[in-house]
Every structure is written in structure tokens, then in C-alpha cells.
Design a protein around this motif. Structure first.
Motif, PDB file in Angstrom:
ATOM      1  N   GLY A   1      10.996 -26.827  14.871  1.00 10.75           N
ATOM      2  CA  GLY A   1      10.328 -27.983  14.860  1.00 10.75           C
ATOM      3  C   GLY A   1       9.277 -28.374  14.197  1.00 10.75           C
ATOM      4  N   VAL A   2       8.931 -27.056  13.337  1.00  3.54           N
ATOM      5  CA  VAL A   2       8.008 -27.439  12.088  1.00  3.54           C
ATOM      6  C   VAL A   2       8.551 -28.482  11.004  1.00  3.54           C
ATOM      7  CG1 VAL A   2       6.364 -26.540  10.593  1.00  3.54           C
ATOM      8  CG2 VAL A   2       6.347 -25.174  12.838  1.00  3.54           C
TER       9      VAL A   2
ATOM     10  N   ARG B   1       1.399  -1.106   0.035  1.00  3.00           N
ATOM     11  CA  ARG B   1      -0.045   0.008   0.152  1.00  3.00           C
ATOM     12  C   ARG B   1       0.893   1.169  -0.139  1.00  3.00           C
ATOM     13  NH1 ARG B   1      -3.136  -3.846   2.888  1.00  3.00           N
ATOM     14  NH2 ARG B   1      -5.587  -3.994   2.202  1.00  3.00           N
ATOM     15  N   SER B   2       2.005   1.515   0.257  1.00  3.60           N
ATOM     16  CA  SER B   2       2.815   2.118   0.835  1.00  3.60           C
ATOM     17  C   SER B   2       3.723   2.936  -0.887  1.00  3.60           C
ATOM     18  CB  SER B   2       3.875   2.303   1.858  1.00  3.60           C
ATOM     19  OG  SER B   2       4.346   0.967   1.346  1.00  3.60           O
ATOM     20  N   GLY B   3       3.986   1.631  -2.228  1.00  2.31           N
ATOM     21  CA  GLY B   3       4.216   1.583  -2.896  1.00  2.31           C
ATOM     22  C   GLY B   3       5.762   1.186  -2.858  1.00  2.31           C
ATOM     23  N   ARG B   4       5.445   0.682  -1.595  1.00  3.35           N
ATOM     24  CA  ARG B   4       7.142  -0.142  -1.644  1.00  3.35           C
ATOM     25  C   ARG B   4       6.875  -1.854  -2.607  1.00  3.35           C
ATOM     26  NH1 ARG B   4       8.369  -2.496   3.767  1.00  3.35           N
ATOM     27  NH2 ARG B   4       6.312  -2.578   3.531  1.00  3.35           N
ATOM     28  N   THR B   5       8.363  -2.257  -3.165  1.00  2.00           N
ATOM     29  CA  THR B   5       8.057  -3.391  -3.761  1.00  2.00           C
ATOM     30  C   THR B   5       9.771  -4.576  -3.662  1.00  2.00           C
ATOM     31  OG1 THR B   5       9.521  -2.110  -5.684  1.00  2.00           O
ATOM     32  CG2 THR B   5       7.849  -1.656  -5.721  1.00  2.00           C
ATOM     33  N   VAL B   6       8.863  -5.410  -3.759  1.00  5.76           N
ATOM     34  CA  VAL B   6       9.655  -6.428  -3.977  1.00  5.76           C
ATOM     35  C   VAL B   6       9.900  -7.684  -4.742  1.00  5.76           C
ATOM     36  CG1 VAL B   6       7.504  -8.110  -2.682  1.00  5.76           C
ATOM     37  CG2 VAL B   6      10.332  -8.303  -2.387  1.00  5.76           C
ATOM     38  N   THR B   7      10.607  -8.033  -5.043  1.00  6.22           N
ATOM     39  CA  THR B   7      11.153  -8.965  -6.983  1.00  6.22           C
ATOM     40  C   THR B   7      10.933 -10.177  -5.832  1.00  6.22           C
ATOM     41  OG1 THR B   7      13.684  -9.039  -5.896  1.00  6.22           O
ATOM     42  CG2 THR B   7      12.506  -6.975  -7.130  1.00  6.22           C
ATOM     43  N   TYR B   8      11.247 -11.373  -7.247  1.00  5.69           N
ATOM     44  CA  TYR B   8      11.004 -12.645  -6.613  1.00  5.69           C
ATOM     45  C   TYR B   8      12.035 -12.928  -5.883  1.00  5.69           C
ATOM     46  CZ  TYR B   8       6.566 -12.980  -8.918  1.00  5.69           C
ATOM     47  OH  TYR B   8       5.545 -13.483  -9.622  1.00  5.69           O
ATOM     48  N   ARG B   9      12.984 -12.768  -6.496  1.00  5.27           N
ATOM     49  CA  ARG B   9      14.696 -12.585  -5.845  1.00  5.27           C
ATOM     50  C   ARG B   9      14.640 -12.424  -4.494  1.00  5.27           C
ATOM     51  NH1 ARG B   9      17.808 -10.706  -8.949  1.00  5.27           N
ATOM     52  NH2 ARG B   9      18.336 -12.614  -9.393  1.00  5.27           N
ATOM     53  N   GLU B  10      14.245 -11.261  -3.982  1.00  2.00           N
ATOM     54  CA  GLU B  10      13.852 -10.812  -2.520  1.00  2.00           C
ATOM     55  C   GLU B  10      12.343 -11.320  -1.415  1.00  2.00           C
ATOM     56  OE1 GLU B  10      14.744  -6.245  -3.237  1.00  2.00           O
ATOM     57  OE2 GLU B  10      13.598  -6.605  -3.950  1.00  2.00           O
ATOM     58  N   LEU B  11      11.484 -11.675  -2.375  1.00  2.00           N
ATOM     59  CA  LEU B  11      10.947 -12.021  -1.731  1.00  2.00           C
ATOM     60  C   LEU B  11      10.906 -14.193  -1.500  1.00  2.00           C
ATOM     61  CD1 LEU B  11       8.190 -12.231  -0.290  1.00  2.00           C
ATOM     62  CD2 LEU B  11       6.981 -12.733  -3.112  1.00  2.00           C
ATOM     63  N   TRP B  12      11.826 -15.302  -2.149  1.00  2.00           N
ATOM     64  CA  TRP B  12      10.971 -15.896  -2.094  1.00  2.00           C
ATOM     65  C   TRP B  12      12.727 -16.066  -0.856  1.00  2.00           C
ATOM     66  CZ3 TRP B  12       7.852 -16.080  -4.650  1.00  2.00           C
ATOM     67  CH2 TRP B  12       7.105 -17.350  -4.770  1.00  2.00           C
ATOM     68  N   ALA B  13      14.137 -15.491  -1.398  1.00  2.00           N
ATOM     69  CA  ALA B  13      15.397 -15.325   0.084  1.00  2.00           C
ATOM     70  C   ALA B  13      14.318 -14.913   1.421  1.00  2.00           C
ATOM     71  CB  ALA B  13      16.016 -14.509  -0.073  1.00  2.00           C
ATOM     72  N   ALA B  14      13.654 -13.916   1.544  1.00  2.00           N
ATOM     73  CA  ALA B  14      12.801 -13.629   2.674  1.00  2.00           C
ATOM     74  C   ALA B  14      11.881 -14.918   3.219  1.00  2.00           C
ATOM     75  CB  ALA B  14      12.065 -12.302   2.930  1.00  2.00           C
ATOM     76  N   ALA B  15      11.603 -15.854   1.881  1.00  2.00           N
ATOM     77  CA  ALA B  15      10.834 -16.936   3.039  1.00  2.00           C
ATOM     78  C   ALA B  15      11.351 -18.234   2.622  1.00  2.00           C
ATOM     79  CB  ALA B  15       9.395 -17.507   1.915  1.00  2.00           C
ATOM     80  N   ALA B  16      12.514 -17.944   2.584  1.00  6.06           N
ATOM     81  CA  ALA B  16      13.162 -19.535   2.894  1.00  6.06           C
ATOM     82  C   ALA B  16      13.489 -19.488   3.755  1.00  6.06           C
ATOM     83  CB  ALA B  16      14.422 -19.328   1.781  1.00  6.06           C
ATOM     84  N   ARG B  17      14.099 -17.963   4.516  1.00  8.20           N
ATOM     85  CA  ARG B  17      14.491 -17.823   6.385  1.00  8.20           C
ATOM     86  C   ARG B  17      13.591 -17.979   7.309  1.00  8.20           C
ATOM     87  NH1 ARG B  17      19.394 -15.246   7.294  1.00  8.20           N
ATOM     88  NH2 ARG B  17      18.502 -15.000   8.692  1.00  8.20           N
ATOM     89  N   VAL B  18      12.143 -17.912   6.310  1.00 10.08           N
ATOM     90  CA  VAL B  18      10.941 -17.876   7.546  1.00 10.08           C
ATOM     91  C   VAL B  18      10.992 -20.146   7.836  1.00 10.08           C
ATOM     92  CG1 VAL B  18       8.711 -17.829   7.635  1.00 10.08           C
ATOM     93  CG2 VAL B  18      10.136 -15.306   7.195  1.00 10.08           C
ATOM     94  N   ALA B  19      11.190 -20.190   6.387  1.00  9.14           N
ATOM     95  CA  ALA B  19      10.944 -21.701   6.235  1.00  9.14           C
ATOM     96  C   ALA B  19      12.286 -22.128   7.032  1.00  9.14           C
ATOM     97  CB  ALA B  19      11.238 -22.126   4.880  1.00  9.14           C
ATOM     98  N   GLY B  20      13.623 -21.407   7.376  1.00  9.01           N
ATOM     99  CA  GLY B  20      14.677 -21.933   8.063  1.00  9.01           C
ATOM    100  C   GLY B  20      14.504 -22.307   9.626  1.00  9.01           C
ATOM    101  N   GLY B  21      13.173 -21.166   9.811  1.00  2.00           N
ATOM    102  CA  GLY B  21      12.866 -20.406  11.533  1.00  2.00           C
ATOM    103  C   GLY B  21      11.646 -21.481  11.319  1.00  2.00           C
ATOM    104  N   LEU B  22      11.338 -22.086  10.589  1.00  2.00           N
ATOM    105  CA  LEU B  22      10.446 -22.606  11.195  1.00  2.00           C
ATOM    106  C   LEU B  22      10.526 -24.168  11.902  1.00  2.00           C
ATOM    107  CD1 LEU B  22       7.166 -21.618   8.648  1.00  2.00           C
ATOM    108  CD2 LEU B  22       7.160 -21.306  11.015  1.00  2.00           C
ATOM    109  N   LEU B  23      11.892 -23.964  10.902  1.00  2.74           N
ATOM    110  CA  LEU B  23      12.116 -25.444  11.265  1.00  2.74           C
ATOM    111  C   LEU B  23      13.406 -26.163  12.116  1.00  2.74           C
ATOM    112  CD1 LEU B  23      13.362 -28.657   9.438  1.00  2.74           C
ATOM    113  CD2 LEU B  23      15.941 -27.001   8.786  1.00  2.74           C
ATOM    114  N   ASP B  24      13.778 -25.186  12.872  1.00  4.59           N
ATOM    115  CA  ASP B  24      14.192 -24.219  14.421  1.00  4.59           C
ATOM    116  C   ASP B  24      13.408 -24.427  15.388  1.00  4.59           C
ATOM    117  OD1 ASP B  24      16.845 -24.003  12.989  1.00  4.59           O
ATOM    118  OD2 ASP B  24      16.970 -21.929  12.885  1.00  4.59           O
TER     119      ASP B  24
END
Length: 352
Positions: free
Chosen positions: A82-83, A57-80
Motif C-alpha cells: 500500500g505504499v 565488508r566481506s568483499g561481495r560485489t553487486v553490479t548496477y543491473r543486480e542492485l536495480w533488479a533487487a531494488a525494483a522488487r523491493v519497490a514492488g513489495g512496497l506497492l503491494d
């Protein structure tokens, strides 16, 4: 179902998709789908890495590379935490980058996103966590860890669990498999011609709903398009006359619920003048039928089946038996009229 089911032939070949075939007289299916949602989205992220994936909504953008890198770190945190594969994780944020990172992080971890009805109360959210057997509820700070990507899942495994309000009160979870979700993506991409990589989709519904997630978000991401939050840099989507705000956009009318994967009926733009009250014709391998004493005359309860239609409700065998038939038909509860050309018109909608 004690009354006869009257199947209605698809009208005039509208929105025909050659990739949909019938196997051994059963439900229509898409050929050549990816095995699971995680693999489809990961291939898309690699292919379109420099494309803008989302604008907030503020006009900020995120590329696919940036979004997937961030999501993969979330996935790693979930693994830590016990998910593991097939674990359910509730994603409960407002529309925005945080929701995207959380949702995609759960997918990339091999877990199942649980998406609550956006109007649920705190008490109802607690019930959803308990009923789904969720091991975690994401609603504050997102987990962060080393980038991780699960190896994938099979087509028949659970991919998404939408919690929706049931007729008469309360909620229950709608199970959608990888095949269900991928079929919705293919159907929307074909009907909306998303394969050109330049699609920009304005998100007009909460991302925790089937319309917002399965219909608007996922098909756009799967083909390298950009999802735009309603309200971004002055963008406003009115409840009435959206075509006036977006004269060059492809605005469509249709019908779908979580149990049908968010899709079901679509009104082709060239048919709007001739059928102004219609909600459309079946598409994406969806077949329709009528149930009731007037079914032979084109009036009755709308039934749907197809590759995107859910197989059952989560942890609710009674509602499943009442709503889903062995032949794959889902009882929508909506009373409709279907004309000789296959166009569906609402007559009455059952309310809880």
C-alpha cells in the motif's frame, strides 16, 4: 534576525562551476538537472549496468543491473503493502547491501526515504516513525514483489527526510527536495571529478546521514562508480591521517550538515599547506554570510544559502522560523572567521 547579515564574496574563484547561475537576483541554481532523484539513478543504472555498484565488508560485489533488479522488487513489495507516491518510509539498517536495496526500493517506489540519526534509540525511532507520518519502517526482512518503477516526481517535491539532533536536545526532520539532492550530487561530482566512471568511494559515514548518503553514496552511483564499505577486504579508514592509508586517493576536508544537503565548504587539495586550519571555501552554488557584532571584521555566525540548502524542518515551524530566513539563509550556529581570500576557519561550534 535583528543583526545585519554581512555577505562574503566567494574567494578567488575556487571550485567555480559554470552550470550554477543566478535567476532574477535570487539563490544560485544548477541548470539542466534531472526532474528527480529516481530518474537520475535509473538512467545511471541503465548506462552502467555491468559496472560494479558496491562492495560490502566481506568483499561481495553487486553490479548496477543486480542492485536495480533487487531494488525494483523491493519497490514492488512496497506497492503491494500500500505504499504510494510521496509516502514516507523509514529505512533503518546498518551499512550494507540491505540498506542499499531498501533505500533504493523506496526511491524507485516513488516514496520518500526517512533516514534516522544513526545513534537514535528504539524510543526515538518510534517517535521518528510517528513524527514523519511514515506508513512503514523497514528494519527486518525487505518487502519483495514484482519489479516496479514509479513514473517520477517534480523538482520541488520532497526527496529525502533526514532526522538529526537539534540544538538543546531532541530531533527533527530536515526536508530536502529533489532539487536539493540533485544539486548536492552535481556539486560533489564537479568538485571530485567523478564523471570518469572509475571512481571508487570508501563509505566512511553511516549511510543514514547526509555525508554518507547525499555526499558519498549518491554522487558515486549517479556517475557509475563503485561504493566500497569501510572494512572491505582489509580496508580500514583511521580517524586520523587517512591519506597514509590511501596515498593515491583524493582525500578532502570540508564542512556540511544535513540542512545544507551535506555540503557547504571544501578545502582544495592545493590549498592544504597554505591554509592548514581552514575547513574550506564555498562550492556548489553555496553562498556564505556572517551574522553578529563582529561580522564586518570577518567573525560571526556562519550563514549559508544555495541550491542544496533545505527549505525547512519537517513539522517544526518554530525551529524553521528561527533557523531559515525568507532570503534563504540557514543559520548554522557555528562561529567562524573568514579571511580576505574567502577561506573559512572554525572559531567555536555551538553545542546542545
Amino acid at each position: 534576525m535583528s543583526l545585519a547579515v554581512v555577505e562574503i564574496p566567494a574567494g578567488a574563484g575556487w571550485l567555480r562551476d559554470e552550470r550554477v547561475t543566478r535567476r532574477s537576483g535570487g539563490i544560485l541554481q544548477y541548470e539542466g538537472l534531472e526532474p528527480c532523484l529516481a530518474e537520475l539513478l535509473d538512467r545511471s543504472a541503465l548506462r552502467f549496468s555491468n559496472n560494479v555498484a558496491a562492495i560490502d565488508r566481506s568483499g561481495r560485489t553487486v553490479t548496477y543491473r543486480e542492485l536495480w533488479a533487487a531494488a525494483a522488487r523491493v519497490a514492488g513489495g512496497l506497492l503491494d503493502q500500500g505504499v504510494g507516491p510521496a509516502d514516507r518510509v523509514v529505512v533503518h539498517y546498518c551499512n550494507g547491501f540491505e540498506w542499499l536495496r531498501g533505500f533504493l526500493g523506496v526511491v524507485l517506489a516513488g516514496a520518500v526515504p526517512v533516514l534516522p540519526d544513526p545513534t537514535c534509540s528504539d524510543t526515538e525511532l518510534d517517535w521518528i516513525v510517528s513524527d514523519s507520518g511514515a506508513v512503514l519502517c523497514l528494519q527486518d526482512t525487505l518487502p519483495d514483489g514484482l519489479a516496479f518503477l514509479d513514473g517520477g516526481a517534480s523538482p520541488d517535491e520532497l526527496a529525502l527526510l533526514y532526522y538529526v539532533r537539534r540544538w538543546g536536545g531532541g530531533m527533527h526532520g530536515v526536508e530536502l527536495t529533489n532539487t536539493n539532492v540533485l544539486s548536492t550530487i552535481e556539486a560533489v561530482a564537479h568538485a571530485m571529478n567523478l564523471a570518469g566512471e572509475s571512481a571508487r568511494t570508501v563509505i566512511t559515514a553511516p549511510l543514514s546521514t547526509a555525508v554518507g548518503c547525499s555526499v558519498q553514496l549518491l554522487p558515486t552511483l549517479a556517475f557509475g562508480g563503485t561504493v566500497v564499505a569501510s572494512g572491505s577486504r582489509g580496508i580500514r579508514v583511521p580517524w586520523r591521517h587517512p591519506r597514509a592509508s590511501f596515498p593515491s586517493a583524493h582525500c578532502v576536508r570540508g564542512w556540511g550538515v544535513a540542512e545544507t544537503g551535506g555540503i557547504g565548504l571544501l578545502l582544495p587539495s592545493e590549498c592544504r599547506k597554505q591554509h592548514p586550519r581552514s575547513v574550506g571555501v564555498p562550492f556548489g552554488g553555496i553562498e556564505v554570510a556572517l551574522l553578529g557584532p563582529g561580522a564586518e571584521t570577518g567573525v560571526g555566525e556562519l550563514l549559508c544559502r544555495g541550491p542544496s540548502v533545505a527549505r525547512r524542518y519537517w513539522n517544526d515551524p518554530v525551529a524553521t522560523a528561527d533557523t531559515f530566513s525568507d532570503a534563504g539563509w540557514f543559520r548554522t550556529g557555528d562561529q567562524v572567521y573568514i579571511d580576505d581570500d574567502g577561506f573559512v576557519y572554525p572559531v567555536a561550534v555551538r553545542v546542545g
